[in-house]
Design a protein around this motif. Sequence first.
Motif, mmCIF file in Angstrom:
data_model
loop_
_atom_site.group_PDB
_atom_site.id
_atom_site.type_symbol
_atom_site.label_atom_id
_atom_site.label_comp_id
_atom_site.label_asym_id
_atom_site.label_seq_id
_atom_site.Cartn_x
_atom_site.Cartn_y
_atom_site.Cartn_z
ATOM 1 N N LYS A 113 6.211 7.062 -3.862
ATOM 2 C CA LYS A 113 7.147 6.571 -2.847
ATOM 3 C C LYS A 113 6.406 6.312 -1.546
ATOM 4 C CE LYS A 113 11.115 9.180 -4.632
ATOM 5 N NZ LYS A 113 12.136 10.207 -4.349
ATOM 6 N N ASP A 114 7.001 5.462 -0.741
ATOM 7 C CA ASP A 114 6.491 5.231 0.614
ATOM 8 C C ASP A 114 7.153 6.248 1.540
ATOM 9 O OD1 ASP A 114 5.587 4.345 3.049
ATOM 10 O OD2 ASP A 114 6.888 2.571 3.093
ATOM 11 N N ASP A 159 3.297 13.490 0.735
ATOM 12 C CA ASP A 159 2.837 13.101 -0.595
ATOM 13 C C ASP A 159 2.257 14.301 -1.336
ATOM 14 O OD1 ASP A 159 3.561 10.437 -0.407
ATOM 15 O OD2 ASP A 159 1.612 9.776 0.337
#
Length: 847
Positions: free
Chosen positions: A825-826, A337
């Motif tokens: 986003k995951d 991330d």
Amino acid sequence: MAQRGWSVMRSLVLPVTIVMLCAGALVPTIRVIDIPDQAGQVRVAQVILAQADEQVAPEMPDLGENIALGRPYTMEPQPGYSYCTDPDDATQLTDGEYSEGYFWTQESTVGWSGTGMKHITIDLGEDLPIRGISFNTAAGVADVRWPASILAFVSPDGESWYEIADILQLHLAHSELPEFGEYGVRRIWTDELQTHGRYVRLCIEPTPNYLFCDEIEVFRGEDAWLAQAYATEPLADVQDALNRRRITRLIAEQFQRDLAAVQADLEELPVAQRAELQGRADELSVAIAEMAPIEMEGFVAVLPMTTLEEEIFRLQADVWRAQGKPEVRLWDKHRWDPLAPSEEPGAGAPEAAVEVAMMQGEFRADVFNITNASDGEWLRLRISDLPGGPNPEYISVHEVEHVGTRWFTSVAAALPLAKRGPNAWEIYVPRGMTRQVWFSINRPEVEPGLHEGVIDVSSATGFSAEVPFRLRVYPLRFPDETTLLVGGWSYTDSEATYGITPENRMAVIEHLQEHFVNAPWATGSSIKSGDFDDEGNVIEPPDTERFDRWLDLWPDAKMYMVFAAVGGSFNGAEMGTQMFANKVGAWARFWADHMVERGKRPDQLGLLLVDEPHGQEQYDTITAWAKAIEAAAPAIVTWEDPQPPRVEASLLEMFAAVDVLCPYRKQYYQKGGWYHDLLAEMQQQGKELWFYSADGPARSFDPFSYYLLQEWHAFGIGARGSNFWAFGDNGRVSCWNEYPAPGRGPYCPTYIDETSITAAKYMEAIREGIEDYEYLTMLQARVEELEAQGAPAARLAPAKELLATAVDRVMAMDAEPTYTWDQPKDRAVQDRVRIEVLEALMELSEL
């Protein structure tokens, strides 16, 4: 993706929507045509032909005599947008003629594609008074936008230049420009100048990729102005001055983002508590606005970049303390991330922990974050209670540096090794910033099982905390050699290519080898042509010295890739003749035999014949070479990275002639069904598929989506290779300071400078993707092995279901090539699915 000129910009969006502006109502007619872009690519585009409501521009008053009419001018760079470029570009900007019809498809228009300032210098013939300037342009659709600025300079002699105005800003003071989405033609003009000069230079900044103009006018002022002194200091080099200004602006924008985060926290404080801190913030805002240009020699863009930015972050620390926040906070965020320089843990953020599940013999990593509001800036990290004793050798600790970029953000991606003291790792965390700490577990040779350790974090100011370190090692061994063939046009046969230098070359090679790069690239200079007679007999054998030195640098590579860059003739023989086939065949046999002499197989040599072919002439060249090579040395691998606009006979013949097809992954997304079906059909006929990506600016890209998922995607389509442009392309600057870079800056997935290479999340993502590909390959092989042995179908069903769904689950948020790092986003899905594969391998190991 081969060696190419620096003017070619990667992954630009071509203007394709065509709207014919006529009087009357908007009545669209849609048809499909082919439109090539400036890199020679051709894409199928839906073109809208329409009548549109006439967009009436505000009237420009009569400004008098146009003293630029018919005058000569120069352009830098030269225009090159194919739908309007013609020899008359050299006179059209001052010929008094305006384009009729759709603006950037008319030969009367002058057009550019690509980022960077465009400079137009008009010679008025003598020193003349100047009242105004107009610049006629169009924008609003098809990714063509209004310019960001039109800076005007004058000079009496062509040597000393004086800045007079931004014509765009003066225009906007009296007239608006249409919003994007509305096609319009506008004369951007001003009559507020009161200056003089023989030469007028306009420096226009596109937004971001396209600029079009059909006429520039310069309007005569009053003769008395000729005696006026210029209001600004003279510049000897306008381009250098603008570059300095651009760099200073980009750095100032980073400082403004830093200060905006402080201001957001300030506004949460009670007014009475805010006054002194707000005063400091206001002073810093003024200091940013008044920043002097920063000397780039030796400059490193690691945050904080200057003492001014240090002061901004120190204010951030003081504001945090005024808010009553802890002086040091430890917290978690996924390693893929994005992380802002002063990002704080949000509500419900996980507590800091390092958790890794892996096989023996592979590389994996995890992170935690340290947010520092204390007076101290150094912390000590001591790892204990894991196999191997305190601070075991198989764990390396890296500081994740925030580095400024030219692309409106800093990125936390560089991974320099932390300082290792006698008993602990030492981590530098500037006041007011958040430092991510990256823990790399490097091929641990430890007993399988769950190992629960602890990271003791402490500082000289009295802070102390413990972070759990959970390392689960499965009783499975990662292979010594990986299956996926990985390369990146590094061209290490040369001591100096792109960012590769004699001083860093060996370090770059070692770093790539540690990251499972097993299909390195060389230039065509490594496979010399030699000399052959008309029958193909060797007169003078090719010189192998350069090729042999390159092989010695990569003794364990699985493939040796060479960009041959062939043409329509060879050694004096023209394509299409028997002499050509004889000579190419003899040359191919020589190199196949030489591979055997060097202890390699001929099928370990791969040749890229023509880079990114997209038309019949290129297809025919590839076909002729591939057939000659196949006839004489069939084991040599012919490899192509096609960019076809459509299916045609010459394309199919070329596809049939070569061994490997490596589609550009972004086009694979965009072209859709026909391209997928064609490649799948070629695959069924025995052709091997790879993927490659060549997009930029790479620093703003998501390591997860752009780098790691390419390997998952490759497995999903049965591809055997993965390439990225380019492991050595540093954008002609140090990766630690890309602000001065021409073009789009670095493409390499590491931080390269003249003497060294530093790890980065981008390259770590490639390595993890390669390992994930191997996990899936191992599971697939195990299922096939057990099926052959007659294992019960019910026992194999969960593993087969996992193989069928894993790629789609991991790539679920990337149905389109959304590579920028700011997309939520995951990204943890990769770890979850990967661990499911580990568990499935464990389950099948018991059968």
